[in-house]
Design an enzyme around this catalytic site. Structure first.
Site, PDB file in Angstrom:
ATOM      1  N   ARG A 121       1.060  -1.119   0.029  1.00 42.24           N
ATOM      2  CA  ARG A 121       0.163   0.178   0.057  1.00 42.24           C
ATOM      3  C   ARG A 121       0.844   1.314   0.103  1.00 42.24           C
ATOM      4  O   ARG A 121       2.201   1.004   0.001  1.00 42.24           O
ATOM      5  CB  ARG A 121      -0.932  -0.038   1.098  1.00 42.24           C
ATOM      6  CG  ARG A 121      -0.801  -0.721   2.668  1.00 42.24           C
ATOM      7  CD  ARG A 121       0.322   0.201   3.425  1.00 42.24           C
ATOM      8  NE  ARG A 121       0.084   1.267   3.436  1.00 42.24           N
ATOM      9  CZ  ARG A 121       0.976   2.348   3.553  1.00 42.24           C
ATOM     10  NH1 ARG A 121       2.326   1.913   3.740  1.00 42.24           N
ATOM     11  NH2 ARG A 121       0.913   3.524   3.912  1.00 42.24           N
ATOM     12  N   GLY A 122       0.184   2.403  -0.454  1.00 42.96           N
ATOM     13  CA  GLY A 122       1.037   3.901  -0.306  1.00 42.96           C
ATOM     14  C   GLY A 122       1.296   3.900  -1.575  1.00 42.96           C
ATOM     15  O   GLY A 122       1.632   3.152  -2.580  1.00 42.96           O
ATOM     16  N   ALA A 123       0.932   5.325  -2.114  1.00 40.19           N
ATOM     17  CA  ALA A 123       0.689   5.518  -3.361  1.00 40.19           C
ATOM     18  C   ALA A 123       2.069   5.181  -4.418  1.00 40.19           C
ATOM     19  O   ALA A 123       1.514   4.540  -5.261  1.00 40.19           O
ATOM     20  CB  ALA A 123       0.274   7.095  -3.583  1.00 40.19           C
TER      21      ALA A 123
ATOM     22  N   ARG B 119      -7.421  -0.153  -6.429  1.00 42.88           N
ATOM     23  CA  ARG B 119      -7.468   1.082  -5.543  1.00 42.88           C
ATOM     24  C   ARG B 119      -7.711   2.288  -6.246  1.00 42.88           C
ATOM     25  O   ARG B 119      -6.764   2.841  -6.824  1.00 42.88           O
ATOM     26  CB  ARG B 119      -6.271   1.141  -4.493  1.00 42.88           C
ATOM     27  CG  ARG B 119      -6.158  -0.143  -3.757  1.00 42.88           C
ATOM     28  CD  ARG B 119      -5.447  -0.111  -2.357  1.00 42.88           C
ATOM     29  NE  ARG B 119      -6.128   0.859  -1.568  1.00 42.88           N
ATOM     30  CZ  ARG B 119      -5.512   1.294  -0.462  1.00 42.88           C
ATOM     31  NH1 ARG B 119      -4.223   1.152  -0.339  1.00 42.88           N
ATOM     32  NH2 ARG B 119      -6.174   2.067   0.390  1.00 42.88           N
TER      33      ARG B 119
ATOM     34  N   GLN C 192      -1.789   2.473  10.161  1.00 44.50           N
ATOM     35  CA  GLN C 192      -0.557   2.407   9.240  1.00 44.50           C
ATOM     36  C   GLN C 192       0.623   3.238  10.036  1.00 44.50           C
ATOM     37  O   GLN C 192       1.731   3.120   9.808  1.00 44.50           O
ATOM     38  CB  GLN C 192      -0.696   3.150   7.885  1.00 44.50           C
ATOM     39  CG  GLN C 192      -1.607   2.349   6.940  1.00 44.50           C
ATOM     40  CD  GLN C 192      -3.104   2.473   7.194  1.00 44.50           C
ATOM     41  OE1 GLN C 192      -3.698   2.983   8.027  1.00 44.50           O
ATOM     42  NE2 GLN C 192      -3.796   2.224   5.925  1.00 44.50           N
TER      43      GLN C 192
ATOM     44  N   ASP D 164      -2.114  10.748  -1.885  1.00 41.59           N
ATOM     45  CA  ASP D 164      -2.675   9.531  -2.761  1.00 41.59           C
ATOM     46  C   ASP D 164      -2.763  10.339  -4.005  1.00 41.59           C
ATOM     47  O   ASP D 164      -2.890   9.494  -5.320  1.00 41.59           O
ATOM     48  CB  ASP D 164      -3.642   8.884  -2.469  1.00 41.59           C
ATOM     49  CG  ASP D 164      -3.144   7.882  -1.378  1.00 41.59           C
ATOM     50  OD1 ASP D 164      -2.950   8.221  -0.191  1.00 41.59           O
ATOM     51  OD2 ASP D 164      -3.029   6.745  -1.953  1.00 41.59           O
TER      52      ASP D 164
ATOM     53  N   ASN E 160      -5.461  12.311   0.756  1.00 40.94           N
ATOM     54  CA  ASN E 160      -4.614  11.719   1.484  1.00 40.94           C
ATOM     55  C   ASN E 160      -5.381  10.711   2.492  1.00 40.94           C
ATOM     56  O   ASN E 160      -6.706  10.926   2.537  1.00 40.94           O
ATOM     57  CB  ASN E 160      -3.395  12.317   2.157  1.00 40.94           C
ATOM     58  CG  ASN E 160      -2.454  11.590   2.803  1.00 40.94           C
ATOM     59  OD1 ASN E 160      -1.843  10.533   2.070  1.00 40.94           O
ATOM     60  ND2 ASN E 160      -1.947  11.709   4.094  1.00 40.94           N
ATOM     61  N   LYS E 161      -4.798   9.999   3.469  1.00 36.58           N
ATOM     62  CA  LYS E 161      -5.671   9.045   4.376  1.00 36.58           C
ATOM     63  C   LYS E 161      -6.461   9.993   5.212  1.00 36.58           C
ATOM     64  O   LYS E 161      -6.201  11.107   5.625  1.00 36.58           O
ATOM     65  CB  LYS E 161      -4.416   8.293   5.119  1.00 36.58           C
ATOM     66  CG  LYS E 161      -4.984   7.654   6.383  1.00 36.58           C
ATOM     67  CD  LYS E 161      -6.013   6.283   5.697  1.00 36.58           C
ATOM     68  CE  LYS E 161      -5.184   5.608   4.566  1.00 36.58           C
ATOM     69  NZ  LYS E 161      -6.010   4.781   4.075  1.00 36.58           N
TER      70      LYS E 161
HETATM   71  O1  MRU Z   1      -4.652   3.045   2.560  1.00 34.42           O
HETATM   72  P1  MRU Z   1      -3.012   3.351   2.316  1.00 34.42           P
HETATM   73  O2  MRU Z   1      -2.179   2.658   3.497  1.00 34.42           O
HETATM   74  O3  MRU Z   1      -2.616   2.989   1.052  1.00 34.42           O
HETATM   75  O4  MRU Z   1      -2.792   4.960   2.319  1.00 34.42           O
HETATM   76  C1  MRU Z   1      -1.750   5.482   2.238  1.00 34.42           C
HETATM   77  C2  MRU Z   1      -1.714   6.940   2.301  1.00 34.42           C
HETATM   78  O5  MRU Z   1      -2.665   7.739   2.519  1.00 34.42           O
HETATM   79  C3  MRU Z   1      -0.074   7.689   2.089  1.00 34.42           C
HETATM   80  O6  MRU Z   1      -0.110   8.984   3.053  1.00 34.42           O
HETATM   81  C4  MRU Z   1      -0.114   7.981   0.709  1.00 34.42           C
HETATM   82  O7  MRU Z   1      -0.392   6.950  -0.299  1.00 34.42           O
HETATM   83  C5  MRU Z   1       1.131   8.461   0.448  1.00 34.42           C
HETATM   84  S1  MRU Z   1       2.561   7.332   0.727  1.00 34.42           S
HETATM   85  C6  MRU Z   1       4.215   8.009   0.290  1.00 34.42           C
END
Ligand code: MRU
Length: 336
Positions: A48-50, A82, A176, A217, A227-228
């Site tokens: 996970r994570g963009a 996603r 996370q 994201d 973002n999250k």
């Molecule tokens: O649901 P996730 O864990 O994929 O969400 C991730 C985030 O919100 C991060 O802040 C974002 O992807 C940036 S990661 C460098």
């Protein structure tokens, strides 16, 4: 040698990735040998994570090619897993456009790490000496091929001797922050304290937060940032308390085709992520749960966006377009 192993790599025809669901209890790896395996790993948040999703998307196309599958269908299946993380679509499209998707996916690993190191170095100067920095979710090495974006900035400040310390939002509902960001900071030797998400306001009111920095994201052309979920509340708190609110992301997260945050699709995740704590139900049966995984912070609340091409401030529309143009020029083939 990095103290955090690679988030994902292409190994003898499979995608080997850290199973992030198992952290911090254990560091284990899983191999995705098919597009289906990879889609499950993405939907289930093993990876996970963009920026990590961008590389995973490209590796998914590489899997389809090496298994002789129909690549366009595989690409569409991966992108659908996603919807908010624009890097996923970007990584899939980049691999689809390449004559050699396996080599392209591997090149993206090195490129992501070097982008993050560059944006880290550019952003580090924004953080005060001995700064107490609050972050949300995980925008570290685990969210990327390596090094991290928001955590990359904190890491670069630490490496430069600026002695940052970090308030780590636990980041409900999937944690996370407490599971992943705290694990990374521990390995890096950067002082970190986990707090419940709802503690941020009172910490700020007591003067214990010097800056907030998060990843992204999806960044719209006007500078609105997805973002999250919980990021928007932090940005509002920062404005109230006059604390800088920074977003760190590679240019691959900037989507100039998306005019504003209202056009960014927000992923709804399964209700169980909220209604279960481990195996225990924490919401009464029959009560509905809503679980949007992301929120959108309007550009007017963002103090600066830190990218590998430079740090920009409002008005974002012009500034982001300029950075994107510079990037195209600098990555164009050099002749002579
Ligand atoms: O649901 P996730 O864990 O994929 O969400 C991730 C985030 O919100 C991060 O802040 C974002 O992807 C940036 S990661 C460098």
């Amino acid at each position: 040698m990095d103290r955090i192993p690679p988030t994902l790599e292409w190994r003898d025809g499979v995608v080997r990735l850290i199973d992030q669901r198992r952290l911090p209890a254990e560091l284990v790896f899983i191999d995705a040998a098919t597009v289906e395996d990879l889609c499950q790993a993405i939907s289930g948040l093993a990876v996970r994570g963009a920026p990590a999703l961008g590389v995973a998307g490209a590796m998914g196309v590489a899997l389809a090619v090496s298994l002789g599958q129909e690549v366009l269908a595989a690409g569409a299946q991966i992108v659908a897993t996603r919807p908010t993380a624009v890097n996923l679509k970007w990584g899939v499209e980049r691999a689809l456009a390449s004559p050699d998707p396996i080599a392209e996916a591997q090149a993206m690993v090195a490129e992501d790490i070097s982008c993050n190191r560059r944006l880290g170095a550019l952003g580090a100067g924004l953080l005060p000496e001995d700064g107490r920095i609050l972050t949300h979710c995980n925008a570290g090495s685990l969210a990327c091929a390596g090094y991290g974006t928001a955590i990359g900035v904190i890491r670069a400040a630490h490496e430069a001797g600026r002695r940052p310390s970090v308030w780590v939002d636990e980041t409900r509902p999937v944690l996370q922050g407490s599971r992943l960001t705290a694990w990374e900071l521990g390995r890096l030797g950067i002082p970190a304290t986990v707090v419940a998400d709802s503690a941020a306001g009172s910490l700020m009111a007591r003067g214990e937060v010097d800056a907030v920095i998060v990843g992204a994201d999806h960044i719209a052309a006007n500078g609105d940032v997805a973002n999250k979920v919980g990021t928007y509340s932090l940005a509002v708190l920062c404005r109230h308390h006059r604390i800088p609110f920074y977003v760190a992301a590679p240019m691959s997260t900037v989507d100039l085709d998306c005019p504003a945050g209202s056009s960014i699709p927000v992923e709804q995740r399964p209700a169980d992520e909220v209604s279960l704590s481990g195996d225990r139900r924490v919401v009464p049966d029959g009560i509905p749960v809503s679980n949007p995984a992301f929120d959108v912070t309007p550009a007017r609340l963002v103090s600066a966006i830190i990218t590998e091409e430079g740090v920009v401030r409002s008005p974002y529309k012009r500034a982001l377009a300029r950075l994107a143009k510079g990037r195209q020029t600098s990555s164009a083939p050099q002749h002579g």
